[in-house]
Design a protein around this motif. Structure first.
Motif, mmCIF file in Angstrom:
data_model
loop_
_atom_site.group_PDB
_atom_site.id
_atom_site.type_symbol
_atom_site.label_atom_id
_atom_site.label_comp_id
_atom_site.label_asym_id
_atom_site.label_seq_id
_atom_site.Cartn_x
_atom_site.Cartn_y
_atom_site.Cartn_z
ATOM 1 N N MET A 108 16.820 4.254 -10.498
ATOM 2 C CA MET A 108 16.340 3.885 -9.165
ATOM 3 C C MET A 108 15.028 4.601 -8.869
ATOM 4 O O MET A 108 14.068 3.988 -8.370
ATOM 5 C CB MET A 108 17.396 4.240 -8.111
ATOM 6 N N VAL A 109 14.989 5.883 -9.164
ATOM 7 C CA VAL A 109 13.776 6.674 -8.917
ATOM 8 C C VAL A 109 12.622 6.153 -9.762
ATOM 9 O O VAL A 109 11.502 5.956 -9.264
ATOM 10 C CB VAL A 109 14.026 8.163 -9.228
ATOM 11 N N ILE A 110 12.879 5.905 -11.034
ATOM 12 C CA ILE A 110 11.821 5.470 -11.956
ATOM 13 C C ILE A 110 11.279 4.106 -11.576
ATOM 14 O O ILE A 110 10.054 3.921 -11.433
ATOM 15 C CB ILE A 110 12.349 5.453 -13.410
ATOM 16 N N PHE A 111 12.171 3.135 -11.388
ATOM 17 C CA PHE A 111 11.714 1.761 -11.172
ATOM 18 C C PHE A 111 11.128 1.555 -9.772
ATOM 19 O O PHE A 111 10.128 0.844 -9.608
ATOM 20 C CB PHE A 111 12.842 0.769 -11.433
ATOM 21 N N TYR A 112 11.731 2.177 -8.765
ATOM 22 C CA TYR A 112 11.160 2.059 -7.421
ATOM 23 C C TYR A 112 9.818 2.785 -7.359
ATOM 24 O O TYR A 112 8.872 2.319 -6.720
ATOM 25 C CB TYR A 112 12.124 2.625 -6.384
ATOM 26 N N GLY A 113 9.748 3.923 -8.053
ATOM 27 C CA GLY A 113 8.480 4.652 -8.105
ATOM 28 C C GLY A 113 7.393 3.838 -8.779
ATOM 29 O O GLY A 113 6.279 3.714 -8.252
ATOM 30 N N LEU A 114 7.701 3.255 -9.931
ATOM 31 C CA LEU A 114 6.703 2.465 -10.651
ATOM 32 C C LEU A 114 6.306 1.205 -9.882
ATOM 33 O O LEU A 114 5.175 0.722 -10.014
ATOM 34 C CB LEU A 114 7.235 2.088 -12.040
ATOM 35 N N ARG A 115 7.220 0.691 -9.073
ATOM 36 C CA ARG A 115 6.874 -0.450 -8.221
ATOM 37 C C ARG A 115 5.764 -0.082 -7.247
ATOM 38 O O ARG A 115 5.025 -0.943 -6.764
ATOM 39 C CB ARG A 115 8.111 -0.920 -7.445
ATOM 40 N N GLY A 116 5.628 1.229 -6.972
ATOM 41 C CA GLY A 116 4.592 1.696 -6.063
ATOM 42 C C GLY A 116 3.179 1.422 -6.542
ATOM 43 O O GLY A 116 2.237 1.459 -5.744
ATOM 44 N N PHE A 117 3.010 1.158 -7.842
ATOM 45 C CA PHE A 117 1.685 0.775 -8.345
ATOM 46 C C PHE A 117 1.299 -0.629 -7.878
ATOM 47 O O PHE A 117 0.117 -0.978 -7.865
ATOM 48 C CB PHE A 117 1.666 0.792 -9.880
ATOM 49 N N GLY A 118 2.286 -1.438 -7.507
ATOM 50 C CA GLY A 118 2.051 -2.853 -7.279
ATOM 51 C C GLY A 118 1.246 -3.210 -6.055
ATOM 52 O O GLY A 118 0.159 -3.802 -6.151
ATOM 53 N N TYR A 119 1.769 -2.849 -4.863
ATOM 54 C CA TYR A 119 1.118 -3.357 -3.648
ATOM 55 C C TYR A 119 -0.298 -2.814 -3.433
ATOM 56 O O TYR A 119 -1.179 -3.578 -3.001
ATOM 57 C CB TYR A 119 2.014 -3.131 -2.421
ATOM 58 N N PRO A 120 -0.596 -1.514 -3.725
ATOM 59 C CA PRO A 120 -1.983 -1.080 -3.519
ATOM 60 C C PRO A 120 -2.972 -1.821 -4.419
ATOM 61 O O PRO A 120 -4.075 -2.176 -3.988
ATOM 62 C CB PRO A 120 -1.946 0.423 -3.855
ATOM 63 N N LEU A 121 -2.567 -2.044 -5.659
ATOM 64 C CA LEU A 121 -3.445 -2.748 -6.585
ATOM 65 C C LEU A 121 -3.674 -4.181 -6.127
ATOM 66 O O LEU A 121 -4.776 -4.730 -6.269
ATOM 67 C CB LEU A 121 -2.828 -2.726 -7.991
ATOM 68 N N PHE A 122 -2.647 -4.786 -5.557
ATOM 69 C CA PHE A 122 -2.750 -6.170 -5.091
ATOM 70 C C PHE A 122 -3.645 -6.283 -3.860
ATOM 71 O O PHE A 122 -4.609 -7.046 -3.838
ATOM 72 C CB PHE A 122 -1.362 -6.726 -4.779
#
Length: 424
Positions: A108-122
């Motif tokens: 949960m920590v790893i995947f939710y954390g890595l999802r954090g790269f998504g919206y700012p880049l978008f």
């Protein structure tokens, strides 16, 4: 400017669809904000574990926001938006299936954390697309609409819709519904923006030159003193916003840990007051985006954002203190802050005008400053409240606005068509 149809005299039609896509994407991204921490604790994990999930996410998102401007220039904004969209979708699915689905906390920590790269880049790559396609003297207006779309998505739709869907399809279903919203927003953006004009100057650089350009997201702070001062102003911009969200529940509702009796407000009343603030910013972002292009970027930031912002900060303490448990009086500071905090919208235009040959790096510093604001607000609140109380925190925030107002006099930026009126 390309030859395609323009709206409002300066905006290519596909960019309008880009704004809509941002609103839809951010709505999906914000669905879980109000309930995910409780959802995680209901699964049997501790509050500390739930908080750590968000801490990792915030850290990763800050890195992504910081680097997004330069990345968008060296690979093109459309490719950067595609990367952000793909990252969000992939890691959200992994978070839901292998993390939440298997009650596996590390995943949960790893995947939710890595999802954090998504919206700012978008979303921040879209800013680069705006900068490449609009005249410099319309960037403030464009950014006003950008933050309005962001607020409609994250604050309004993303904040209100889960209250309905949670009771109908459950919190787990709402988390999956978020994927649908993000997918719609992402696909709409990729389709509508695929033929929008882009500058490929940075994209055509060699690998070593691209790496050098990426380093500008750091070195530009030290090579351009005006960018450094602008970064300080942008950090200060939203410190009261985040700080008020931390301390006002203690002040209005009370908090035994800080020996605060409160003024008798219920949490629901404070939530409604805060919702009013968020709603006000939707309209003031647009208003001050447009006004900044007419009355002067830094002049607006100085007098409306900073000077008037001083009174907004102090009103959060003195208005409730004077009127006591008065729901409507407590709305006054929220309205005031909603008006003044949005007056900083032209800062994006200031950053890019200060570094016209490295606008991606300038936007990266802008994003980094915005990300740091929340942390600084919390640090100040934690350090000051035990010494000088709630009033001390708000006076500190007000003092920072005075400092930011002074800084505006030392930044030299030429605003297109208003050179004589904005030289400081």
């Amino acid at each position: 400017m390309n030859s395609q149809k323009l709206l409002f005299g300066f905006m290519p039609l596909p960019l309008i669809w880009g704004y809509i896509a941002i609103a839809i994407f951010m709505a999906g991204d914000g669905f879980e904000m109000a309930f995910l921490s409780k959802y995680i604790t209901n699964m049997g994990f501790s509050q500390e574990q739930a908080t750590f999930v968000f801490t990792v996410y915030a850290f990763v998102a800050a890195i992504a926001a910081w680097s997004s401007g330069v990345i968008a220039e060296v690979i093109t904004p459309q490719k950067a938006m595609l990367a952000g969209f793909a990252i969000w979708v992939v890691f959200h699915v992994l978070f839901m299936t292998l993390g939440i689905g298997m009650h596996n906390y590390p995943l949960m920590v790893i995947f939710y954390g890595l999802r954090g790269f998504g919206y700012p880049l978008f979303i921040y790559s879209f800013i680069i697309l705006l900068i490449h396609n609009l005249p410099q003297n319309k960037i403030s207006t464009a950014m006003g609409w950008f933050w309005a779309a962001y607020s409609v998505g994250l604050g309004t739709i993303g904040g209100l819709l889960p209250g309905y869907t949670n009771s109908k399809i459950g919190e787990h279903g709402t988390l999956w519904l978020a994927l649908i919203w993000v997918a719609v927003g992402g696909l709409l953006a990729l389709f509508a923006l695929r033929k929008v004009k882009i500058s490929e100057e940075k994209a055509n650089l060699s690998s070593s030159e691209k790496i050098h350009e990426l380093t500008r997201a750091i070195t530009i702070l030290f090579t351009n003193k005006y960018i450094f001062m602008s970064a300080l102003i942008r950090i200060i911009n939203t410190i009261p916003l985040f700080g008020v969200a931390i301390i006002m529940p203690w002040f209005l509702e009370g908090d035994p840990k800080h020996n605060l009796a409160g003024l008798g407000f219920k949490n629901e009343e404070w939530q409604q007051i805060w919702a009013l603030f968020l709603t006000i910013t939707i309209f003031t972002n647009v208003l001050w985006g447009i006004m900044g292009d007419h009355i002067g970027w830094l002049r607006q930031v100085r007098w409306i954002g900073c000077v008037c912002g001083v009174f907004s900060c102090l009103a959060f303490y003195y208005v409730p203190l004077y009127f006591g448990h008065n729901y409507y009086a407590a709305m006054i500071p929220a309205v005031m802050l909603g008006i003044t905090v949005a007056a900083f919208v032209p800062m994006t235009a200031v950053f890019t005008a200060l570094e016209p040959n490295h606008q991606g790096a300038a936007v990266s510093i802008y994003n980094l400053s915005a990300s740091l604001s929340q942390s600084v607000a919390a640090i100040i609140a934690g350090a000051v409240i035990g010494i000088w109380g709630i009033s001390g925190v708000l006076w500190t925030y007000a003092g920072l606005y005075v400092f930011a107002a002074i800084l505006t006099y030392f930044i030299k930026v030429d605003q297109p068509k208003m050179v004589k009126t904005v030289r400081n």
